[in-house]
Design a protein around this motif. Sequence first.
Motif: not given
Length: 190
Positions: A134-155
Amino acid sequence: MDRRALILSGLAAALAGAGGAHAQSFERRREVPSDLRPRIVRISGPGPGEIHVVPRDFALYWTLGDGNAIRYACGIGRPGLYQAGTFYVGDKRKWPRWTPTPGMIAREPEIYAKWRNGMPGGPGNPLGARALYLYRPGGGDSFLRIHGSPDPGGLGREVSNGCARLMNEHVIALYDQVPLRTTVVLHPKG
């Protein structure tokens, strides 16, 4: 074939397997509850081709248009780490390399300091099988992600350092549908 038919046929394929028979057998093996599986839902407001993370629902919505979206169960950032705002997908990676941020290392050095130079992608990597950067408009990388995990326990929980976390098979399906520059809205908590 119109756009809606094309999207819905692609969606049907994604929901049927989120990557094929492997994903179906994975969900049966892990006995993922039905409420954590992707499903088409009715929504109002956003247009097609956007991602909306709604913390109160612990859900990520990939909007399809005509009032429909795919709802994915997700984990969100822990208190004080979730950042609401509007972003865009600036990069996408398969089996991404992960490096903790300096803030993560400062908060929990006993967990993250050993990975300050990064961890190669693979099944044990915290970013899972796919990541949308995820990038900020007019900025750069926010260091935020939409990512995977093998463990459904975090959902359905506040578990991450700010990212939205899906099951690996679900993020694979999302990754295959979401183009670069897609708008991503992380809605405020509460």
